[in-house]
Design a protein around this motif. Structure first.
Motif, PDB file in Angstrom:
ATOM      1  N   GLN A  49      -6.523 -17.089 -30.640  1.00 51.75           N
ATOM      2  CA  GLN A  49      -7.571 -16.722 -29.687  1.00 51.75           C
ATOM      3  C   GLN A  49      -7.265 -15.371 -29.043  1.00 51.75           C
ATOM      4  N   ASP A  50      -8.329 -14.623 -28.751  1.00 59.75           N
ATOM      5  CA  ASP A  50      -8.183 -13.320 -28.103  1.00 59.75           C
ATOM      6  C   ASP A  50      -8.437 -13.378 -26.604  1.00 59.75           C
ATOM      7  N   CYS A  51      -8.941 -14.516 -26.124  1.00 59.22           N
ATOM      8  CA  CYS A  51      -9.243 -14.641 -24.699  1.00 59.22           C
ATOM      9  C   CYS A  51      -8.575 -15.906 -24.156  1.00 59.22           C
ATOM     10  N   GLU A  52      -8.582 -16.035 -22.837  1.00 60.81           N
ATOM     11  CA  GLU A  52      -8.070 -17.262 -22.234  1.00 60.81           C
ATOM     12  C   GLU A  52      -8.938 -18.429 -22.672  1.00 60.81           C
ATOM     13  N   VAL A  53      -8.291 -19.539 -23.014  1.00 61.35           N
ATOM     14  CA  VAL A  53      -9.021 -20.726 -23.449  1.00 61.35           C
ATOM     15  C   VAL A  53      -8.451 -21.938 -22.730  1.00 61.35           C
ATOM     16  N   PHE A  54      -9.338 -22.807 -22.306  1.00 57.78           N
ATOM     17  CA  PHE A  54      -8.947 -24.089 -21.745  1.00 57.78           C
ATOM     18  C   PHE A  54      -9.507 -25.139 -22.679  1.00 57.78           C
ATOM     19  N   ALA A  55      -8.646 -25.969 -23.246  1.00 62.72           N
ATOM     20  CA  ALA A  55      -9.072 -26.940 -24.261  1.00 62.72           C
ATOM     21  C   ALA A  55      -8.581 -28.334 -23.903  1.00 62.72           C
ATOM     22  N   ALA A  56      -9.209 -29.320 -24.542  1.00 67.50           N
ATOM     23  CA  ALA A  56      -8.882 -30.718 -24.261  1.00 67.50           C
ATOM     24  C   ALA A  56      -8.839 -31.525 -25.544  1.00 67.50           C
ATOM     25  N   VAL A  57      -7.948 -32.507 -25.557  1.00 68.53           N
ATOM     26  CA  VAL A  57      -7.916 -33.515 -26.609  1.00 68.53           C
ATOM     27  C   VAL A  57      -8.160 -34.849 -25.927  1.00 68.53           C
ATOM     28  N   PHE A  58      -9.132 -35.582 -26.442  1.00 68.77           N
ATOM     29  CA  PHE A  58      -9.527 -36.862 -25.863  1.00 68.77           C
ATOM     30  C   PHE A  58      -8.995 -38.000 -26.721  1.00 68.77           C
ATOM     31  N   PHE A  59      -8.457 -39.041 -26.063  1.00 71.09           N
ATOM     32  CA  PHE A  59      -7.854 -40.179 -26.751  1.00 71.09           C
ATOM     33  C   PHE A  59      -8.539 -41.480 -26.349  1.00 71.09           C
ATOM     34  N   ASP A  60      -8.511 -42.446 -27.279  1.00 71.67           N
ATOM     35  CA  ASP A  60      -9.018 -43.777 -26.951  1.00 71.67           C
ATOM     36  C   ASP A  60      -7.873 -44.614 -26.376  1.00 71.67           C
ATOM     37  N   ASP A  61      -8.128 -45.905 -26.130  1.00 66.84           N
ATOM     38  CA  ASP A  61      -7.121 -46.750 -25.490  1.00 66.84           C
ATOM     39  C   ASP A  61      -5.921 -47.058 -26.374  1.00 66.84           C
ATOM     40  N   GLU A  62      -6.010 -46.755 -27.669  1.00 71.72           N
ATOM     41  CA  GLU A  62      -4.861 -46.928 -28.564  1.00 71.72           C
ATOM     42  C   GLU A  62      -4.172 -45.601 -28.869  1.00 71.72           C
ATOM     43  N   GLN A  63      -4.506 -44.579 -28.085  1.00 72.67           N
ATOM     44  CA  GLN A  63      -3.941 -43.238 -28.215  1.00 72.67           C
ATOM     45  C   GLN A  63      -4.294 -42.561 -29.544  1.00 72.67           C
ATOM     46  N   HIS A  64      -5.425 -42.907 -30.116  1.00 68.68           N
ATOM     47  CA  HIS A  64      -5.942 -42.190 -31.286  1.00 68.68           C
ATOM     48  C   HIS A  64      -6.814 -41.043 -30.799  1.00 68.68           C
ATOM     49  N   LEU A  65      -6.680 -39.920 -31.455  1.00 67.85           N
ATOM     50  CA  LEU A  65      -7.468 -38.765 -31.082  1.00 67.85           C
ATOM     51  C   LEU A  65      -8.945 -39.025 -31.365  1.00 67.85           C
ATOM     52  N   ILE A  66      -9.776 -38.812 -30.365  1.00 67.66           N
ATOM     53  CA  ILE A  66     -11.226 -38.928 -30.530  1.00 67.66           C
ATOM     54  C   ILE A  66     -11.798 -37.573 -30.922  1.00 67.66           C
ATOM     55  N   ASP A  67     -11.427 -36.538 -30.146  1.00 66.18           N
ATOM     56  CA  ASP A  67     -11.965 -35.214 -30.417  1.00 66.18           C
ATOM     57  C   ASP A  67     -11.127 -34.142 -29.736  1.00 66.18           C
ATOM     58  N   ILE A  71     -13.097 -26.127 -23.947  1.00 67.81           N
ATOM     59  CA  ILE A  71     -13.964 -26.337 -22.794  1.00 67.81           C
ATOM     60  C   ILE A  71     -14.378 -25.012 -22.153  1.00 67.81           C
ATOM     61  N   TRP A  72     -13.472 -24.061 -22.125  1.00 65.98           N
ATOM     62  CA  TRP A  72     -13.724 -22.816 -21.411  1.00 65.98           C
ATOM     63  C   TRP A  72     -13.079 -21.656 -22.146  1.00 65.98           C
ATOM     64  N   CYS A  73     -13.787 -20.537 -22.198  1.00 64.09           N
ATOM     65  CA  CYS A  73     -13.225 -19.305 -22.764  1.00 64.09           C
ATOM     66  C   CYS A  73     -13.566 -18.177 -21.806  1.00 64.09           C
ATOM     67  N   GLY A  74     -12.566 -17.496 -21.313  1.00 63.35           N
ATOM     68  CA  GLY A  74     -12.772 -16.426 -20.334  1.00 63.35           C
ATOM     69  C   GLY A  74     -11.699 -16.490 -19.273  1.00 63.35           C
ATOM     70  N   SER A  75     -11.895 -15.793 -18.186  1.00 65.48           N
ATOM     71  CA  SER A  75     -10.906 -15.746 -17.114  1.00 65.48           C
ATOM     72  C   SER A  75     -10.985 -17.003 -16.245  1.00 65.48           C
ATOM     73  N   MET A  76      -9.835 -17.510 -15.855  1.00 65.09           N
ATOM     74  CA  MET A  76      -9.774 -18.703 -14.997  1.00 65.09           C
ATOM     75  C   MET A  76      -9.240 -18.343 -13.615  1.00 65.09           C
ATOM     76  N   ASP A  77      -9.656 -17.224 -13.075  1.00 66.29           N
ATOM     77  CA  ASP A  77      -9.066 -16.785 -11.819  1.00 66.29           C
ATOM     78  C   ASP A  77      -9.940 -17.013 -10.582  1.00 66.29           C
ATOM     79  N   GLU A  78     -10.969 -17.817 -10.702  1.00 71.63           N
ATOM     80  CA  GLU A  78     -11.848 -18.053  -9.559  1.00 71.63           C
ATOM     81  C   GLU A  78     -11.974 -19.550  -9.275  1.00 71.63           C
ATOM     82  N   THR A  79     -12.111 -19.907  -7.998  1.00 68.30           N
ATOM     83  CA  THR A  79     -12.267 -21.301  -7.595  1.00 68.30           C
ATOM     84  C   THR A  79     -13.518 -21.909  -8.206  1.00 68.30           C
ATOM     85  N   LEU A  80     -14.600 -21.153  -8.266  1.00 71.24           N
ATOM     86  CA  LEU A  80     -15.847 -21.656  -8.838  1.00 71.24           C
ATOM     87  C   LEU A  80     -15.632 -22.076 -10.295  1.00 71.24           C
TER      88      LEU A  80
END
Length: 157
Positions: A49-67, A71-80
């Motif tokens: 990646q060339d920019c800041e990225v915030f990503a997530a991995v979601f798991f089910d109750d048996e700890q299998h990856l769902i997806d 989530i976000w690409c860009g600067s994360m320097d603001e409260t909003l």
């Protein structure tokens, strides 16, 4: 010995195939088997990646990856941005009916050390996810070639 020239498109294709392979392997449970596997997975997903990225991995109750989702690409320097980020992570976790989520903040210019914005995001995300009965398994801070687990550093309870 002569120099071998590899077309750029071929290298990009190899990187994409590696990302897809690791994503499919993670769906079979390999992502949770060790910290090294998890860091390799995240590194493969985000290192190009060339920019800041915030990503997530979601798991089910048996700890299998769902997806896996970026989530976000860009600067994360603001409260909003943090408030929107928290809202989006919670919405995506509920959409997937996830029971756990692992998050990563990648900065291409960063050194992998947690910054104040990461600690603020961690606190907000942990509280918001707990409110909807989703466990925050880990939060990784990543830079080029390195990553730090906030769970391993005991920032995450």
């Amino acid at each position: 010995m002569g120099r071998i020239t590899v077309p750029y498109a071929l290298l990009k294709t190899c990187l994409e195939l590696n990302r897809r392979y690791l994503r499919e392997s993670a769906k079979s449970g390999c992502l949770c088997s060790s910290t090294v596997d998890a860091h390799q997975f995240w590194y493969a997903q985000l290192n190009t990646q060339d920019c800041e990225v915030f990503a997530a991995v979601f798991f089910d109750d048996e700890q299998h990856l769902i997806d896996y989702e970026e989530i976000w690409c860009g600067s994360m320097d603001e409260t909003l941005v943090l408030e929107e980020l928290v809202k989006e992570v919670v919405e995506r976790a509920l959409h997937h009916q996830a029971t756990a989520v692992t998050l990563a903040h990648f900065s291409p210019t960063g050194d992998g050390c947690p910054m104040p914005i990461d600690l603020s995001a961690l606190q907000m995300l942990q509280g918001a996810l707990e409110a909807v009965c989703v466990t925050l398994s880990d939060y990784l801070v990543m830079g080029k070639g390195c990553s730090v687990s906030l769970r391993e550093r005991t920032f995450l309870s």
